[in-house]
Scaffold this motif. Sequence first.
Motif, short mmCIF file in Angstrom:
data_model
loop_
_atom_site.label_atom_id
_atom_site.label_comp_id
_atom_site.label_asym_id
_atom_site.label_seq_id
_atom_site.Cartn_x
_atom_site.Cartn_y
_atom_site.Cartn_z
N ARG A 92 -13.02 7.52 13.61
CA ARG A 92 -11.76 8.25 13.56
C ARG A 92 -10.58 7.42 13.02
NH1 ARG A 92 -12.48 11.01 19.19
NH2 ARG A 92 -10.72 9.70 19.69
N SER A 93 -10.79 6.15 12.68
CA SER A 93 -9.73 5.36 12.03
C SER A 93 -9.86 5.55 10.52
CB SER A 93 -9.87 3.88 12.36
OG SER A 93 -9.40 3.60 13.65
N ARG A 94 -8.71 5.73 9.85
CA ARG A 94 -8.68 5.84 8.39
C ARG A 94 -8.41 4.46 7.80
NH1 ARG A 94 -4.06 9.51 6.76
NH2 ARG A 94 -4.81 9.01 4.67
N PHE A 95 -9.21 4.08 6.82
CA PHE A 95 -9.04 2.82 6.09
C PHE A 95 -8.86 3.19 4.61
CE2 PHE A 95 -11.31 1.68 9.89
CZ PHE A 95 -10.80 0.45 10.26
N ILE A 96 -7.65 2.99 4.10
CA ILE A 96 -7.34 3.32 2.71
C ILE A 96 -7.18 2.00 1.96
CG2 ILE A 96 -5.84 4.60 1.14
CD1 ILE A 96 -4.69 5.95 3.75
N CYS A 97 -8.04 1.79 0.97
CA CYS A 97 -7.99 0.54 0.20
C CYS A 97 -7.31 0.81 -1.15
CB CYS A 97 -9.39 -0.01 -0.03
SG CYS A 97 -9.39 -1.57 -0.94
N TYR A 98 -6.25 0.06 -1.39
CA TYR A 98 -5.53 0.11 -2.66
C TYR A 98 -5.80 -1.18 -3.42
CZ TYR A 98 -2.88 3.88 -0.49
OH TYR A 98 -2.51 5.04 0.13
N ILE A 99 -6.12 -1.03 -4.69
CA ILE A 99 -6.38 -2.20 -5.54
C ILE A 99 -5.45 -2.14 -6.74
CG2 ILE A 99 -8.06 -3.30 -7.06
CD1 ILE A 99 -10.19 -2.62 -5.02
N GLN A 100 -4.93 -3.32 -7.09
CA GLN A 100 -3.99 -3.42 -8.21
C GLN A 100 -4.30 -4.70 -9.00
OE1 GLN A 100 -1.43 -1.31 -8.96
NE2 GLN A 100 -0.68 -2.55 -10.65
N PRO A 101 -4.31 -4.64 -10.34
CA PRO A 101 -4.41 -5.88 -11.10
C PRO A 101 -3.10 -6.66 -10.97
CG PRO A 101 -4.15 -4.02 -12.59
CD PRO A 101 -4.25 -3.46 -11.21
N VAL A 102 -3.19 -7.97 -10.82
CA VAL A 102 -2.02 -8.84 -10.72
C VAL A 102 -2.24 -10.09 -11.56
CG1 VAL A 102 -1.31 -8.02 -8.42
CG2 VAL A 102 -2.87 -9.97 -8.60
N ASN A 103 -1.15 -10.64 -12.08
CA ASN A 103 -1.24 -11.85 -12.89
C ASN A 103 -0.78 -13.10 -12.15
OD1 ASN A 103 -2.18 -10.66 -15.37
ND2 ASN A 103 -0.18 -9.67 -15.48
N ALA A 121 -9.70 -9.18 9.25
CA ALA A 121 -9.33 -8.28 8.15
C ALA A 121 -9.15 -9.02 6.84
CB ALA A 121 -8.06 -7.51 8.51
N GLY A 122 -8.11 -9.83 6.72
CA GLY A 122 -7.79 -10.48 5.45
C GLY A 122 -8.91 -11.34 4.90
N LEU A 174 -12.75 -0.91 17.72
CA LEU A 174 -13.94 -1.30 16.97
C LEU A 174 -14.46 -2.68 17.36
CD1 LEU A 174 -12.88 -0.11 13.39
CD2 LEU A 174 -14.22 1.13 15.09
N GLY A 175 -13.67 -3.48 18.07
CA GLY A 175 -14.07 -4.85 18.37
C GLY A 175 -13.90 -5.72 17.14
N THR A 176 -13.95 -7.03 17.35
CA THR A 176 -13.71 -7.93 16.22
C THR A 176 -14.77 -7.82 15.13
OG1 THR A 176 -14.77 -9.75 17.40
CG2 THR A 176 -12.36 -9.59 17.57
N GLY A 177 -16.02 -7.73 15.52
CA GLY A 177 -17.09 -7.58 14.52
C GLY A 177 -16.98 -6.26 13.77
N GLY A 178 -16.67 -5.20 14.50
CA GLY A 178 -16.52 -3.89 13.88
C GLY A 178 -15.35 -3.85 12.91
#
Length: 192
Positions: free
Chosen positions: A18-29, A78-79, A107-111
Amino acid sequence: MNYERPAGAHHSEIEINRSRFICYIQPVNNRTEADSFISSIRQRHPKANHNCWSYIAGTPDDVHQWNASDDGEPKGTAGQPMLNVLRHNNIGNICAVVTRYFGGIKLGTGGLARAYSQAVQEALKELPTQLVVPMLDVALTAPYDLTGEVEQLISQFKLTHCERSFNAQLLITGKLATSLEAEFRQALTPYQ
Protein backbone atom coordinates in the motif's frame (compact mmCIF):
# COMPACT_ATOMS: atom_id res chain seq x y z
CA MET A 1 35.04 3.42 -20.95
CA ASN A 2 31.78 3.70 -22.86
CA TYR A 3 28.59 3.90 -20.83
CA GLU A 4 24.88 4.60 -21.11
CA ARG A 5 23.11 7.79 -19.97
CA PRO A 6 19.42 8.68 -19.91
CA ALA A 7 18.21 10.02 -23.25
CA GLY A 8 15.59 12.08 -21.42
CA ALA A 9 13.46 12.33 -18.31
CA HIS A 10 11.46 9.26 -17.26
CA HIS A 11 9.36 8.05 -14.35
CA SER A 12 7.56 4.93 -13.19
CA GLU A 13 5.55 3.89 -10.16
CA ILE A 14 5.19 0.72 -8.11
CA GLU A 15 3.09 -0.12 -5.06
CA ILE A 16 4.40 -2.28 -2.22
CA ASN A 17 2.18 -3.02 0.80
CA ARG A 18 0.00 0.00 0.00
CA SER A 19 3.01 2.38 -0.13
CA ARG A 20 3.50 4.23 -3.43
CA PHE A 21 7.07 4.47 -4.75
CA ILE A 22 7.41 6.88 -7.69
CA CYS A 23 10.84 6.88 -9.33
CA TYR A 24 11.85 9.94 -11.34
CA ILE A 25 14.96 9.82 -13.51
CA GLN A 26 16.68 12.78 -15.13
CA PRO A 27 19.89 13.08 -17.16
CA VAL A 28 22.38 15.40 -15.42
CA ASN A 29 25.81 16.72 -16.38
CA ASN A 30 27.00 17.72 -12.91
CA ARG A 31 26.13 17.83 -9.21
CA THR A 32 24.43 21.23 -9.51
CA GLU A 33 21.96 19.88 -12.08
CA ALA A 34 21.32 16.83 -9.86
CA ASP A 35 20.65 19.00 -6.81
CA SER A 36 18.29 21.19 -8.84
CA PHE A 37 16.35 18.14 -10.06
CA ILE A 38 16.05 16.78 -6.51
CA SER A 39 14.67 20.16 -5.35
CA SER A 40 12.13 20.19 -8.18
CA ILE A 41 10.80 16.76 -7.15
CA ARG A 42 10.54 17.87 -3.51
CA GLN A 43 8.52 20.89 -4.64
CA ARG A 44 6.34 18.66 -6.80
CA HIS A 45 5.60 16.31 -3.87
CA PRO A 46 5.61 18.44 -0.69
CA LYS A 47 3.28 16.01 1.13
CA ALA A 48 5.32 12.89 0.36
CA ASN A 49 6.76 11.05 3.34
CA HIS A 50 10.19 10.79 1.71
CA ASN A 51 12.03 11.90 -1.43
CA CYS A 52 15.09 9.66 -1.39
CA TRP A 53 17.69 10.08 -4.08
CA SER A 54 20.93 8.96 -5.64
CA TYR A 55 22.99 10.16 -8.54
CA ILE A 56 26.05 9.58 -10.65
CA ALA A 57 26.64 13.07 -12.05
CA GLY A 58 29.45 12.02 -14.41
CA THR A 59 30.99 8.81 -15.68
CA PRO A 60 29.97 5.66 -13.76
CA ASP A 61 33.54 5.05 -12.53
CA ASP A 62 34.07 8.56 -11.08
CA VAL A 63 33.24 8.01 -7.39
CA HIS A 64 33.56 11.75 -6.75
CA GLN A 65 30.35 12.23 -8.76
CA TRP A 66 28.28 9.77 -6.68
CA ASN A 67 25.92 10.83 -3.91
CA ALA A 68 22.81 9.49 -2.17
CA SER A 69 20.35 10.32 0.61
CA ASP A 70 17.86 8.34 2.69
CA ASP A 71 15.82 11.53 3.33
CA GLY A 72 14.65 10.41 6.77
CA GLU A 73 14.30 6.69 6.08
CA PRO A 74 16.45 4.46 8.34
CA LYS A 75 20.15 4.81 7.49
CA GLY A 76 21.23 2.77 4.48
CA THR A 77 17.73 1.68 3.42
CA ALA A 78 17.10 3.97 0.43
CA GLY A 79 19.83 6.14 -1.10
CA GLN A 80 22.64 3.58 -1.06
CA PRO A 81 20.50 0.70 -2.42
CA MET A 82 19.33 3.03 -5.19
CA LEU A 83 22.93 4.03 -5.97
CA ASN A 84 23.95 0.35 -6.09
CA VAL A 85 21.33 -0.27 -8.79
CA LEU A 86 22.66 2.64 -10.87
CA ARG A 87 26.27 1.51 -10.44
CA HIS A 88 25.55 -2.08 -11.50
CA ASN A 89 23.82 -0.91 -14.68
CA ASN A 90 26.89 0.98 -16.02
CA ILE A 91 24.89 4.17 -16.28
CA GLY A 92 26.15 7.68 -15.74
CA ASN A 93 24.98 11.28 -15.92
CA ILE A 94 21.86 10.20 -14.05
CA CYS A 95 19.84 11.32 -11.05
CA ALA A 96 17.09 9.14 -9.55
CA VAL A 97 14.59 10.37 -6.96
CA VAL A 98 12.11 7.96 -5.39
CA THR A 99 9.11 9.64 -3.81
CA ARG A 100 7.37 7.51 -1.17
CA TYR A 101 3.83 7.89 0.08
CA PHE A 102 3.49 5.66 3.15
CA GLY A 103 0.59 3.21 2.96
CA GLY A 104 0.32 2.31 6.64
CA ILE A 105 2.28 -0.96 6.63
CA LYS A 106 5.88 -0.90 7.87
CA LEU A 107 8.33 -2.68 5.58
CA GLY A 108 11.32 -3.05 7.91
CA THR A 109 14.84 -2.14 6.92
CA GLY A 110 15.29 -5.05 4.52
CA GLY A 111 11.91 -4.43 2.93
CA LEU A 112 12.68 -0.73 2.47
CA ALA A 113 16.02 -1.46 0.81
CA ARG A 114 14.34 -3.94 -1.56
CA ALA A 115 11.49 -1.51 -2.32
CA TYR A 116 13.74 1.44 -3.18
CA SER A 117 16.00 -0.80 -5.27
CA GLN A 118 13.00 -2.25 -7.08
CA ALA A 119 11.59 1.22 -7.79
CA VAL A 120 14.82 2.21 -9.56
CA GLN A 121 15.13 -1.16 -11.35
CA GLU A 122 11.59 -0.82 -12.73
CA ALA A 123 12.28 2.70 -13.97
CA LEU A 124 15.51 1.60 -15.66
CA LYS A 125 13.70 -1.19 -17.55
CA GLU A 126 11.83 1.37 -19.67
CA LEU A 127 14.40 4.18 -19.57
CA PRO A 128 15.50 5.35 -23.02
CA THR A 129 19.30 5.63 -23.03
CA GLN A 130 22.05 6.80 -25.31
CA LEU A 131 25.62 5.60 -25.57
CA VAL A 132 28.36 7.93 -24.34
CA VAL A 133 31.81 7.48 -25.83
CA PRO A 134 34.27 9.57 -23.78
CA MET A 135 36.46 11.62 -26.11
CA LEU A 136 39.73 13.47 -25.76
CA ASP A 137 41.13 16.33 -27.79
CA VAL A 138 44.07 15.57 -30.06
CA ALA A 139 46.33 17.80 -32.12
CA LEU A 140 48.71 16.51 -34.79
CA THR A 141 51.43 18.48 -36.51
CA ALA A 142 53.06 16.93 -39.55
CA PRO A 143 55.05 17.94 -42.62
CA TYR A 144 52.94 18.13 -45.77
CA ASP A 145 54.62 15.06 -47.30
CA LEU A 146 52.94 12.92 -44.58
CA THR A 147 49.42 14.20 -45.35
CA GLY A 148 48.34 10.84 -46.83
CA GLU A 149 49.52 8.88 -43.77
CA VAL A 150 47.87 11.37 -41.39
CA GLU A 151 44.57 11.14 -43.29
CA GLN A 152 44.77 7.33 -43.05
CA LEU A 153 45.21 7.56 -39.26
CA ILE A 154 42.22 9.92 -39.03
CA SER A 155 40.11 7.40 -40.91
CA GLN A 156 41.48 4.33 -39.10
CA PHE A 157 40.88 5.78 -35.61
CA LYS A 158 37.63 7.55 -36.56
CA LEU A 159 38.71 10.98 -35.36
CA THR A 160 35.76 13.36 -35.27
CA HIS A 161 35.37 17.14 -35.41
CA CYS A 162 38.60 17.37 -37.43
CA GLU A 163 39.86 20.77 -38.44
CA ARG A 164 42.88 21.31 -40.65
CA SER A 165 45.17 24.35 -40.65
CA PHE A 166 47.73 24.82 -43.38
CA ASN A 167 50.65 26.77 -41.95
CA ALA A 168 54.38 25.95 -42.05
CA GLN A 169 53.20 22.39 -41.33
CA LEU A 170 49.86 20.65 -41.44
CA LEU A 171 47.99 21.01 -38.12
CA ILE A 172 44.99 18.78 -37.46
CA THR A 173 42.84 18.98 -34.34
CA GLY A 174 40.02 16.60 -33.53
CA LYS A 175 38.48 14.24 -31.03
CA LEU A 176 39.46 10.62 -30.37
CA ALA A 177 37.66 7.99 -28.29
CA THR A 178 39.64 7.70 -25.04
CA SER A 179 39.54 3.91 -25.33
CA LEU A 180 41.75 4.20 -28.45
CA GLU A 181 44.38 6.52 -26.97
CA ALA A 182 47.12 3.92 -26.34
CA GLU A 183 46.65 2.31 -29.75
CA PHE A 184 46.67 5.75 -31.43
CA ARG A 185 49.92 6.73 -29.68
CA GLN A 186 51.46 3.43 -30.82
CA ALA A 187 50.41 4.12 -34.43
CA LEU A 188 52.13 7.54 -34.26
CA THR A 189 55.46 6.12 -33.02
CA PRO A 190 57.03 5.64 -36.51
CA TYR A 191 56.40 9.32 -37.31
CA GLN A 192 58.00 10.78 -34.19
